[in-house]
Design a protein around this motif. Sequence first.
Motif, PDB file in Angstrom:
ATOM      1  N   ASN A 285       0.829  -1.203   0.000  1.00 36.27           N
ATOM      2  CA  ASN A 285       0.000   0.000   0.000  1.00 36.27           C
ATOM      3  C   ASN A 285       0.864   1.253   0.000  1.00 36.27           C
ATOM      4  N   LEU A 286       0.915   1.947  -1.143  1.00 33.49           N
ATOM      5  CA  LEU A 286       1.633   3.227  -1.265  1.00 33.49           C
ATOM      6  C   LEU A 286       0.675   4.281  -1.811  1.00 33.49           C
ATOM      7  N   SER A 287      -0.516   4.289  -1.290  1.00 29.66           N
ATOM      8  CA  SER A 287      -1.589   5.107  -1.858  1.00 29.66           C
ATOM      9  C   SER A 287      -1.346   6.601  -1.745  1.00 29.66           C
ATOM     10  N   ASN A 288      -0.461   7.013  -0.835  1.00 32.52           N
ATOM     11  CA  ASN A 288      -0.224   8.448  -0.635  1.00 32.52           C
ATOM     12  C   ASN A 288       1.070   8.925  -1.291  1.00 32.52           C
ATOM     13  N   LEU A 289       1.699   8.062  -2.092  1.00 34.71           N
ATOM     14  CA  LEU A 289       3.003   8.379  -2.672  1.00 34.71           C
ATOM     15  C   LEU A 289       2.903   9.550  -3.642  1.00 34.71           C
ATOM     16  N   PHE A 290       3.774  10.554  -3.437  1.00 36.57           N
ATOM     17  CA  PHE A 290       3.789  11.758  -4.269  1.00 36.57           C
ATOM     18  C   PHE A 290       4.919  11.715  -5.297  1.00 36.57           C
ATOM     19  N   GLU A 291       6.104  11.252  -4.876  1.00 34.84           N
ATOM     20  CA  GLU A 291       7.273  11.240  -5.768  1.00 34.84           C
ATOM     21  C   GLU A 291       8.043   9.942  -5.605  1.00 34.84           C
ATOM     22  N   ALA A 292       8.492   9.379  -6.738  1.00 32.54           N
ATOM     23  CA  ALA A 292       9.285   8.152  -6.715  1.00 32.54           C
ATOM     24  C   ALA A 292      10.477   8.291  -7.648  1.00 32.54           C
ATOM     25  N   ASN A 293      11.654   7.879  -7.156  1.00 34.49           N
ATOM     26  CA  ASN A 293      12.887   7.878  -7.940  1.00 34.49           C
ATOM     27  C   ASN A 293      13.444   6.465  -7.842  1.00 34.49           C
ATOM     28  N   VAL A 294      13.217   5.651  -8.882  1.00 37.45           N
ATOM     29  CA  VAL A 294      13.467   4.216  -8.733  1.00 37.45           C
ATOM     30  C   VAL A 294      14.193   3.624  -9.934  1.00 37.45           C
ATOM     31  N   THR A 295      14.928   2.564  -9.641  1.00 39.22           N
ATOM     32  CA  THR A 295      15.464   1.681 -10.661  1.00 39.22           C
ATOM     33  C   THR A 295      15.499   0.286 -10.068  1.00 39.22           C
ATOM     34  N   VAL A 296      15.518  -0.724 -10.910  1.00 37.06           N
ATOM     35  CA  VAL A 296      15.564  -2.107 -10.437  1.00 37.06           C
ATOM     36  C   VAL A 296      16.531  -2.901 -11.300  1.00 37.06           C
ATOM     37  N   ASP A 297      17.144  -3.910 -10.694  1.00 45.08           N
ATOM     38  CA  ASP A 297      17.998  -4.828 -11.441  1.00 45.08           C
ATOM     39  C   ASP A 297      17.133  -5.937 -12.032  1.00 45.08           C
ATOM     40  N   HIS A 298      17.579  -6.483 -13.161  1.00 48.55           N
ATOM     41  CA  HIS A 298      16.797  -7.531 -13.797  1.00 48.55           C
ATOM     42  C   HIS A 298      17.690  -8.415 -14.653  1.00 48.55           C
ATOM     43  N   ASP A 299      17.169  -9.579 -14.968  1.00 43.85           N
ATOM     44  CA  ASP A 299      17.836 -10.524 -15.860  1.00 43.85           C
ATOM     45  C   ASP A 299      17.216 -10.373 -17.246  1.00 43.85           C
ATOM     46  N   PRO A 300      17.980  -9.924 -18.239  1.00 44.83           N
ATOM     47  CA  PRO A 300      17.416  -9.685 -19.575  1.00 44.83           C
ATOM     48  C   PRO A 300      16.866 -10.935 -20.256  1.00 44.83           C
ATOM     49  N   ASN A 301      17.183 -12.101 -19.704  1.00 46.01           N
ATOM     50  CA  ASN A 301      16.710 -13.340 -20.316  1.00 46.01           C
ATOM     51  C   ASN A 301      15.374 -13.819 -19.744  1.00 46.01           C
ATOM     52  N   LYS A 302      14.816 -13.064 -18.808  1.00 44.77           N
ATOM     53  CA  LYS A 302      13.564 -13.468 -18.185  1.00 44.77           C
ATOM     54  C   LYS A 302      12.434 -12.528 -18.575  1.00 44.77           C
TER      55      LYS A 302
END
Length: 473
Positions: A285-302
């Motif tokens: 639950n992040l219903s009140n979120l105003f600003e987000a600065n995000v990145t995520v790691d991932h496997d390009p083969n998935k």
Amino acid sequence: MAESTSKRLKPTDPEEATVVEDRISNLPDSLLCHILSFLTTKEAVVTSILSSRWTTLWTLVPKLDFDSHEFGEIFSSDEEEQSPNHQDRWNNNRYHFTFARIVSRVWALRDRSRNNANPIKHFRLYWHSDSDPIHVDTWVRTAITPDLEELDLSISHPKPFNFPSTLFNYAKSLLVLKLKGKIVLNPPSSSSGFPSLKTVHLVDVRFANGNTVSKLLSCCPVLQNLYLQIYIRDRDNYFKIIAPTLKTLHLIFLRYWEYKLEINAPALEYLYCRGCSIEDILLGNLSNLFEANVTVDHDPNKDYGKKIRDFIGALSNVKSLHLVSNLTQCLCYATKTDLPMFHNLACLSIHIGYILWDVLPNLLHRAPNLAVLVFNEKVEWYNVDEEYTSIIERMFYEDVPICISSHLQTFHFKGFKGFRYELEFVRHILKTARFLKTMTVSSARMNSEVKVRVLKELLMFPRESRTCQIAFN
């Protein structure tokens, strides 16, 4: 109130005789201590030489601030003067005060002065090399009282320092807790906690077990700001950040092993996230979120279609969104229907990756009220002009996103290099954005000849908005 310390200056001319009153020294102790609290302890102690009025005044300041870089080793001038060979004693370091001796001496002088009438409210200790855990433990335990409001520790030592558990029972007035270095946290199972604590900064600290973070947060019923920089050194870590009152959250993970992360913070307004894996993070639950600065790691083969849908869906209420290149690459796994509608999104900042131009049309169509768009292009892509230009032309000729035609007011292209596809995108923005006020293009590594050429082209592009101003940096 201390007696007046007004002084009469010796005049050069009897007719020019004046009396200069030392108004600062005549201020009450409480006000002078407040002024000294803006100084480091080293600076506050130096004021003791001003006059007898100031000799012990620094001991009443409810703040101790020690940084080993500021002190180093201080040599005793009295002992050196008694030495028949000053230089030899200096070189041999036979007479000097170590950082530990200085801090211990300050504590002793403060405790003896005026019966320690003013308890410590702010304690900061930065010991940058070869700290002594026995000294650290003694000083921290001495500082922990019901009156302590801020505790800031940065410890460097080969062996971990076990943080005193007494803090969890006695620091009822604690507002700010900052810990950095090899400090082991192990909150007791039964603790009255921190009823006033609002800000926690933990950088490279050690957690005694897998539920340490959860136990710590459960001790903070009014926590508002949480900063975690964590090195994942063990297997099977599960971090639960469940904090009903939390407003800002900074997460930086440096990992060697896999982990799981769950965030549930309904009052959260700002989220900063780095080093998280798209497979291992669960946003609740992040219903009140105003600003987000995000990145995520991932496997390009998935294939992360559902994961992306769930992750981005939790951010759908934000008004300001900053996406770093790894996350924009993950978006290629999502279809147009996978992306949620960002009805509240007014500002979007994107780090351009090689896949962005494929994703961008879908993303812009899902943000109908976007007013500010920022591109950050830091990598040069070669031999893609024709491919990217084709994507851009389709986006604007087939179905212009409503946010560009009806809401966009500011566009900033950072890292602009003058490629044909970049110019085409800027041209289409100018041509279709009816309410655009500012178009800013920031170049990178362009010689003056290319800059002049690009600027001329930009100024020649037709503009749908009559009030639009073009800035080329």
